[in-house]
Motif scaffolding. Structure first.
Motif, mmCIF file in Angstrom:
data_model
loop_
_atom_site.group_PDB
_atom_site.id
_atom_site.type_symbol
_atom_site.label_atom_id
_atom_site.label_comp_id
_atom_site.label_asym_id
_atom_site.label_seq_id
_atom_site.Cartn_x
_atom_site.Cartn_y
_atom_site.Cartn_z
ATOM 1 N N ASP A 149 9.623 5.386 3.067
ATOM 2 C CA ASP A 149 9.854 6.844 3.167
ATOM 3 C C ASP A 149 11.540 6.925 3.283
ATOM 4 O O ASP A 149 11.988 6.765 4.590
ATOM 5 C CB ASP A 149 8.923 7.628 4.132
ATOM 6 N N GLU A 167 0.694 -1.170 -0.048
ATOM 7 C CA GLU A 167 0.001 -0.079 0.003
ATOM 8 C C GLU A 167 0.939 1.202 -0.048
ATOM 9 O O GLU A 167 0.631 2.345 -0.616
ATOM 10 C CB GLU A 167 -0.939 -0.005 1.266
ATOM 11 N N SER A 168 2.063 1.324 0.789
ATOM 12 C CA SER A 168 2.691 2.540 0.895
ATOM 13 C C SER A 168 4.230 2.301 0.678
ATOM 14 O O SER A 168 4.633 1.327 1.281
ATOM 15 C CB SER A 168 2.461 3.166 2.011
#
Ligand code: GDP
Ligand code: IMO
Ligand code: MG
Length: 439
Positions: free
Chosen positions: A184, A180-181
């Motif tokens: 970072d 989903e993500s």
């Protein structure tokens, strides 16, 4: 001059941690050579339980120096947490007695995300990994893109390289694995800057330390993680871990020559367990399995999953003897068998009623084997307070001597409880006893 290797002879969780703690009372060094925090090692000393996944199991002996060889994959955050936990418990932990090899690889966030996403994608065919990013980290090492501890000393060089690597990993994670993500980069980088500051003093050259120790005739214990049947090459592929777990991995995992190991001890439970998916010829279901799981507290240290339980498999164990060059065996958890009327030991594998000579290589073949058992008498006595060989019930001694006879190697140690002291030597423990004597 003396060094001893301790390796798991089954599917992991054999009680290696307990044994390593017991054996290192007089050792100068204890060194992990493979695996990472997929391992969970439990030590119980004077009623106090210590759980370790990265720090070697000799850490409770103040005079022993603990090393993580280049073959270990290290999640730096888990390492820091473990060190802090030990310090809080009053154990002296500092860089004078805990060193990570500069060539060991770091497990980073994207390894964990990839491990989890892949398992999710596999659905019912999942391997049942610990989800700790072990496989993806070793893959990066083989692909020559992994991040090594030495690189934490030169962050300016690492930053642009890692930025590109994270972009690439994110594409794989999101576009191919459907995560989903993405990971970072900025938060990963700021964590790494902090980690580098904390861990820099712990980074060293383990190969050099060990080769020097050898010349100085120091005592060294090599601590295996996982077990022989989880070996990346010789285990029940693909339901295995991503490192070689057998004793041969000591050379490549620490940077020492093959003659560095004087004696190889294999650790095996008096029965068999496995966590995760994959073939398990002697697996039991029902009453006896529940008895072993409850009495042996067979729930994973790392993931708390219930362990699958079964009878002792002497066919697989014979293979472990050869793969590791075992000099003797340690049989743990003998106390768990107390109270069972009959005990079975698998001595042959058959397929379609015919004995097979060669140990199956394909998991699909291993799934098909029919184990052939011999049955031995059990014993009813609680043996947890036994400390001398001759105090064991005759049926327990016969069980051990039968295993030894079938396997063709001695059983040097038997463990009858989780406590450090619940350990007894057989007549064949000469090397180990000498190793444990102070000089
Ligand atoms: P490792 O991964 O090989 O170090 O083994 P684990 O620590 O994951 O699992 C072994 C479990 O059995 C731990 O909870 C130990 O405390 C426990 N244990 C070790 N030896 C014995 C024994 O002889 N008897 C009993 N009852 N428990 C034991
Ligand atoms: P210790 O050192 C038992 C198993 C996992 C899974 C397979 C692959 O405590 O004996 P991975 O996360 O390594 O990619 O998972 O290996 N496994 C273990 N099983 N004990 C261990 O370590 C294990 N380490 C990995 O359950 O089936
Ligand atoms: Mg374990």
């Amino acid at each position: 001059m003396s060094s001893l290797a301790v390796v798991g002879a089954q599917w992991g969780d054999e009680g290696k941690g307990k044994l390593v703690d017991y054996l290192t009372s007089q050792a100068d060094f204890v060194v992990r050579f493979q695996g990472g925090n997929n391992a969970g090692h439990t030590l119980v000393v004077d009623g106090v339980t210590t759980k370790l996944s990265l720090v070697p199991s000799g850490i409770l002996h103040e005079a022993t120096c603990c090393l993580l060889g280049a073959g270990v994959v290290v999640n730096p955050e888990v390492f820091i947490q473990e060190v802090n936990g030990l310090k809080k418990a009053g154990v002296r932990v500092d860089p004078s007695r805990l060193v990570i090899d500069r060539d060991a690889h770091l497990i980073l966030d994207y390894h964990i995300e990839i491990d989890k996403a892949r398992e999710e994608m596999r659905g019912k065919d999942k391997i049942g990994t610990t989800g700790r990013g072990i496989g993806p980290c070793y893959e990066d090492r083989a692909q020559r893109v992994g991040v090594r501890f030495a690189e934490l000393r030169l962050l300016s060089e690492l930053k642009p390289r890692l930025q590109k690597l994270v972009e690439h990993k994110n594409r794989y994670l999101v576009d191919l694995l459907g995560a989903e993500s993405p990971v970072d980069f900025d938060s990963l980088w700021s964590k790494l800057e902090n980690i580098s500051e904390i861990l820099s003093p712990y980074i060293g050259d383990v190969s050099h330390l060990l080769n020097r120790a050898r010349l100085q005739e120091k005592k060294i214990v090599f601590e295996g993680a996982q077990g022989t049947l989880l070996d990346q090459t010789f285990g029940t592929v693909p339901f295995v871990t991503s490192s070689n777990t057998i004793s041969g991995a000591i050379t490549t995992g620490c940077g020492v020559g093959p003659k560095t190991v004087d004696y190889v001890l294999g650790v095996a439970k008096a029965y068999c367990t496995r966590v995760g998916s994959g073939p398990f010829p002697t697996e039991l279901e029902g009453e006896t399995s529940d008895y072993l799981r409850e009495k042996g507290s067979e729930f994973g240290t790392v993931t708390n999953r219930p362990r699958r339980c079964g009878w002792f498999d002497a066919v697989a164990m014979k293979r472990a003897v050869g793969l590791n060059g075992l000099d003797s065996l340690v049989i743990t958890k003998l106390d768990v068998l107390s109270g069972l009327e009959d005990l079975k030991v698998c001595i042959k594998y058959k397929i379609d009623g015919k004995e097979i000579e060669e140990y199956p290589s394909l998991s699909s073949e291993l799934e098909k084997v029919e184990p052939e058992y011999i049955t031995l008498d059990g014993w009813s006595e609680d043996i947890t307070s036994v400390r001398k060989w001759h105090e064991l019930p005759p049926a327990a001694r016969l069980y051990i001597s039968t295993l030894s006879e079938i396997l063709g190697i001695p059983v040097s140690i038997v463990s009858v409880g989780a406590e450090r002291e619940s350990t007894l030597f057989s007549r064949s423990a000469k090397f180990v006893k000498n190793f444990m004597m102070s000089v």
